[in-house]
Design a protein around this motif. Structure first.
Motif, PDB file in Angstrom:
ATOM      1  N   SER A 183      16.890 -34.207  33.720  1.00  0.00           N
ATOM      2  CA  SER A 183      16.968 -35.224  32.666  1.00  0.00           C
ATOM      3  C   SER A 183      16.887 -36.633  33.229  1.00  0.00           C
ATOM      4  CB  SER A 183      18.269 -35.057  31.876  1.00  0.00           C
ATOM      5  OG  SER A 183      18.339 -33.791  31.261  1.00  0.00           O
ATOM      6  N   LEU A 184      17.341 -36.816  34.480  1.00  0.00           N
ATOM      7  CA  LEU A 184      17.304 -38.131  35.112  1.00  0.00           C
ATOM      8  C   LEU A 184      15.910 -38.500  35.619  1.00  0.00           C
ATOM      9  CD1 LEU A 184      20.679 -38.025  37.092  1.00  0.00           C
ATOM     10  CD2 LEU A 184      20.183 -39.331  35.012  1.00  0.00           C
ATOM     11  N   GLY A 185      14.996 -37.532  35.563  1.00  0.00           N
ATOM     12  CA  GLY A 185      13.619 -37.842  35.911  1.00  0.00           C
ATOM     13  C   GLY A 185      13.131 -37.317  37.235  1.00  0.00           C
ATOM     14  N   ALA A 186      13.879 -36.415  37.878  1.00  0.00           N
ATOM     15  CA  ALA A 186      13.410 -35.842  39.139  1.00  0.00           C
ATOM     16  C   ALA A 186      12.163 -34.993  38.895  1.00  0.00           C
ATOM     17  CB  ALA A 186      14.504 -35.000  39.785  1.00  0.00           C
ATOM     18  N   ASP A 187      11.304 -34.921  39.899  1.00  0.00           N
ATOM     19  CA  ASP A 187      10.064 -34.163  39.789  1.00  0.00           C
ATOM     20  C   ASP A 187      10.165 -32.768  40.393  1.00  0.00           C
ATOM     21  OD1 ASP A 187       8.034 -36.194  38.679  1.00  0.00           O
ATOM     22  OD2 ASP A 187       9.004 -37.305  40.301  1.00  0.00           O
ATOM     23  N   ALA A 188      11.140 -32.550  41.258  1.00  0.00           N
ATOM     24  CA  ALA A 188      11.337 -31.236  41.882  1.00  0.00           C
ATOM     25  C   ALA A 188      12.736 -31.191  42.462  1.00  0.00           C
ATOM     26  CB  ALA A 188      10.301 -30.968  42.969  1.00  0.00           C
ATOM     27  N   VAL A 189      13.210 -29.985  42.768  1.00  0.00           N
ATOM     28  CA  VAL A 189      14.548 -29.828  43.314  1.00  0.00           C
ATOM     29  C   VAL A 189      14.525 -28.812  44.450  1.00  0.00           C
ATOM     30  CG1 VAL A 189      15.177 -28.058  41.609  1.00  0.00           C
ATOM     31  CG2 VAL A 189      16.977 -29.383  42.739  1.00  0.00           C
ATOM     32  N   VAL A 190      15.205 -29.156  45.529  1.00  0.00           N
ATOM     33  CA  VAL A 190      15.408 -28.240  46.661  1.00  0.00           C
ATOM     34  C   VAL A 190      16.859 -27.792  46.609  1.00  0.00           C
ATOM     35  CG1 VAL A 190      15.357 -27.971  49.168  1.00  0.00           C
ATOM     36  CG2 VAL A 190      13.712 -29.504  48.042  1.00  0.00           C
ATOM     37  N   ILE A 191      17.093 -26.477  46.634  1.00  0.00           N
ATOM     38  CA  ILE A 191      18.458 -25.970  46.477  1.00  0.00           C
ATOM     39  C   ILE A 191      18.807 -24.994  47.595  1.00  0.00           C
ATOM     40  CG2 ILE A 191      20.078 -24.748  44.969  1.00  0.00           C
ATOM     41  CD1 ILE A 191      18.325 -25.507  42.596  1.00  0.00           C
ATOM     42  N   ARG A 192      19.957 -25.219  48.211  1.00  0.00           N
ATOM     43  CA  ARG A 192      20.583 -24.199  49.063  1.00  0.00           C
ATOM     44  C   ARG A 192      21.903 -23.840  48.405  1.00  0.00           C
ATOM     45  NH1 ARG A 192      21.345 -24.109  55.509  1.00  0.00           N
ATOM     46  NH2 ARG A 192      19.180 -23.479  55.236  1.00  0.00           N
ATOM     47  N   HIS A 193      22.133 -22.519  48.250  1.00  0.00           N
ATOM     48  CA  HIS A 193      23.319 -22.073  47.526  1.00  0.00           C
ATOM     49  C   HIS A 193      23.843 -20.787  48.138  1.00  0.00           C
ATOM     50  CE1 HIS A 193      25.926 -21.176  44.067  1.00  0.00           C
ATOM     51  NE2 HIS A 193      25.703 -22.418  43.671  1.00  0.00           N
ATOM     52  N   ARG A 194      25.137 -20.607  48.048  1.00  0.00           N
ATOM     53  CA  ARG A 194      25.781 -19.420  48.629  1.00  0.00           C
ATOM     54  C   ARG A 194      25.485 -18.146  47.851  1.00  0.00           C
ATOM     55  NH1 ARG A 194      29.414 -22.342  45.832  1.00  0.00           N
ATOM     56  NH2 ARG A 194      29.804 -23.663  47.641  1.00  0.00           N
ATOM     57  N   GLN A 195      25.052 -18.287  46.597  1.00  0.00           N
ATOM     58  CA  GLN A 195      24.808 -17.124  45.738  1.00  0.00           C
ATOM     59  C   GLN A 195      23.397 -16.579  45.947  1.00  0.00           C
ATOM     60  OE1 GLN A 195      25.557 -17.840  41.553  1.00  0.00           O
ATOM     61  NE2 GLN A 195      24.038 -16.318  40.942  1.00  0.00           N
ATOM     62  N   ASN A 196      23.288 -15.268  46.166  1.00  0.00           N
ATOM     63  CA  ASN A 196      21.973 -14.658  46.277  1.00  0.00           C
ATOM     64  C   ASN A 196      21.215 -14.809  44.961  1.00  0.00           C
ATOM     65  OD1 ASN A 196      23.001 -13.774  48.746  1.00  0.00           O
ATOM     66  ND2 ASN A 196      22.040 -11.770  48.586  1.00  0.00           N
ATOM     67  N   ALA A 197      19.930 -15.138  45.064  1.00  0.00           N
ATOM     68  CA  ALA A 197      19.041 -15.246  43.894  1.00  0.00           C
ATOM     69  C   ALA A 197      19.622 -16.161  42.818  1.00  0.00           C
ATOM     70  CB  ALA A 197      18.743 -13.866  43.327  1.00  0.00           C
ATOM     71  N   TYR A 198      20.257 -17.237  43.224  1.00  0.00           N
ATOM     72  CA  TYR A 198      20.824 -18.215  42.289  1.00  0.00           C
ATOM     73  C   TYR A 198      19.781 -18.721  41.296  1.00  0.00           C
ATOM     74  CZ  TYR A 198      18.260 -21.587  45.029  1.00  0.00           C
ATOM     75  OH  TYR A 198      17.237 -22.255  45.647  1.00  0.00           O
ATOM     76  N   TYR A 199      18.531 -18.725  41.718  1.00  0.00           N
ATOM     77  CA  TYR A 199      17.450 -19.312  40.919  1.00  0.00           C
ATOM     78  C   TYR A 199      17.150 -18.534  39.637  1.00  0.00           C
ATOM     79  CZ  TYR A 199      15.423 -15.987  44.215  1.00  0.00           C
ATOM     80  OH  TYR A 199      15.197 -14.894  44.991  1.00  0.00           O
ATOM     81  N   ASN A 200      17.602 -17.272  39.571  1.00  0.00           N
ATOM     82  CA  ASN A 200      17.320 -16.478  38.372  1.00  0.00           C
ATOM     83  C   ASN A 200      17.900 -17.113  37.117  1.00  0.00           C
ATOM     84  OD1 ASN A 200      15.821 -14.518  39.688  1.00  0.00           O
ATOM     85  ND2 ASN A 200      17.584 -13.204  40.077  1.00  0.00           N
ATOM     86  N   GLU A 201      19.048 -17.777  37.240  1.00  0.00           N
ATOM     87  CA  GLU A 201      19.672 -18.399  36.075  1.00  0.00           C
ATOM     88  C   GLU A 201      19.009 -19.714  35.697  1.00  0.00           C
ATOM     89  OE1 GLU A 201      23.532 -20.738  36.831  1.00  0.00           O
ATOM     90  OE2 GLU A 201      23.546 -19.230  38.458  1.00  0.00           O
ATOM     91  N   LEU A 202      18.082 -20.182  36.518  1.00  0.00           N
ATOM     92  CA  LEU A 202      17.442 -21.470  36.258  1.00  0.00           C
ATOM     93  C   LEU A 202      16.039 -21.343  35.676  1.00  0.00           C
ATOM     94  CD1 LEU A 202      18.353 -23.246  39.633  1.00  0.00           C
ATOM     95  CD2 LEU A 202      19.644 -23.308  37.485  1.00  0.00           C
ATOM     96  N   LEU A 203      15.377 -20.235  35.928  1.00  0.00           N
ATOM     97  CA  LEU A 203      13.948 -20.144  35.662  1.00  0.00           C
ATOM     98  C   LEU A 203      13.582 -20.279  34.194  1.00  0.00           C
ATOM     99  CD1 LEU A 203      12.932 -17.350  38.196  1.00  0.00           C
ATOM    100  CD2 LEU A 203      12.599 -19.813  38.401  1.00  0.00           C
TER     101      LEU A 203
END
Length: 304
Positions: free
Chosen positions: A89-109
């Motif tokens: 919402s703040l206008g970022a064009d992409a995000v790099v994420i490191r997270h302790r949870q396996n496959a954290y990205y599934n909740e974002l897609l």
């Protein structure tokens, strides 16, 4: 490419394309006319990956949002999804994420429209580390077919091991694993070998960090080095052109003898410099919406 999450989703053509592009990044790049904004969300400690992304982003002329989980609304209970939606919402064009949870990205897609770059998910995968390792190997041997790669160490807890083993095998390399039984991962369908036997046959010895923070089993440093690590005696028995890789940080004197970290066959610090080039290639590819039109340079130079 829309995201970079798991290596099995990256086609062989895309792998070679990114390595070719990384090579071009070494010599020529131009900032975009309208700088992109990249948010780096690191929920776990990181030196190389985080700084490498920052250098890559700044070399490309991007603006960087440096997220600090310890001093953010995460401490108030904000979810990963809401944090990423805020960044979007703040206008970022992409995000790099490191997270302790396996496959954290599934909740974002489903709800997030930003390109997501996986900077490491739990014990899952580490795609950009895999790509920089591939780039380092390819620069050395100009092929993957027939290259004997031994992945040695704490395989069970290593996202690097998983990303690399499957991808190298897919590209034609022969992958073998050398590790303590307690740190083995039975889901990886590759031949198990003893470190003493494998050093004489491998072209690439890929050492893994002992991840003390992810398991309860501990061992004396000297015991691990002598039993499973790269000692001076083992290095002397390696092939003339064999190389040593390690994702770092290196536990000197545990996975590898201190004097070998910067020896002639070590590519550990070369991996780090290659990481900037590969991440530049990934970022530029994702932010150009997957189009293979180089905004960075019109010059095309093959790796080979």
């Amino acid at each position: 490419m829309r995201h970079l999450l798991r290596m099995e989703e990256v086609t062989t053509d895309e792998i070679f394309y990114l390595m070719e592009k990384a090579k071009r990044m070494e010599d020529v790049f131009e900032p975009f006319q309208k700088p992109k904004i990249i948010a780096n969300l690191f929920y776990e400690p990181s030196t190389r990956t985080k700084l490498s992304f920052e250098v890559a982003e700044k070399r490309l002329g991007y603006h960087v949002l440096d997220f600090d989980a310890a001093h953010s609304s995460v401490r108030k209970g904000e979810s990963l999804y809401d944090t990423v939606k805020t960044i979007e919402s703040l206008g970022a064009d992409a995000v790099v994420i490191r997270h302790r949870q396996n496959a954290y990205y599934n909740e974002l897609l489903q709800g997030v429209d930003l390109p997501i770059i996986n900077g490491g998910d739990g014990t899952g995968e580490h795609p950009t580390q895999c790509l920089l390792d591939l780039f380092t190997i390819y620069e050395e041997f100009r092929t993957f077919k027939g290259i004997n790669v031994v992945i040695a160490g704490d395989v069970l807890h290593s996202r690097v091991a998983r990303s690399n083993a499957h991808t190298l095998s897919r590209l034609g390399a022969q992958v073998q694993i050398a590790c303590p039984n307690v740190w083995d991962d039975p889901t990886l369908p590759y031949e198990r070998v003893a470190i003493d036997d494998s050093v004489e046959r491998c072209d690439v010895l890929m050492l893994l960090r002992v991840q003390h923070e992810r398991h309860e089993y501990t061992t004396q440093s000297s015991d691990y080095l002598e039993t499973y690590g790269l000692t001076i005696e083992r290095e002397r028995r390696m092939r003339e052109r064999s190389i040593i890789l390690h994702p770092a940080p290196v536990n000197r004197g545990i996975e590898i003898h201190d004097s070998l970290v910067e020896c002639e066959r070590s590519r550990i610090f070369k991996q780090m410099s290659n990481g900037v080039l590969v991440r530049m290639a990934v970022l530029d590819t994702l932010l150009s919406k997957g189009e293979r039109n180089d905004d960075v340079t019109n010059q095309r130079r093959s790796l080979v």
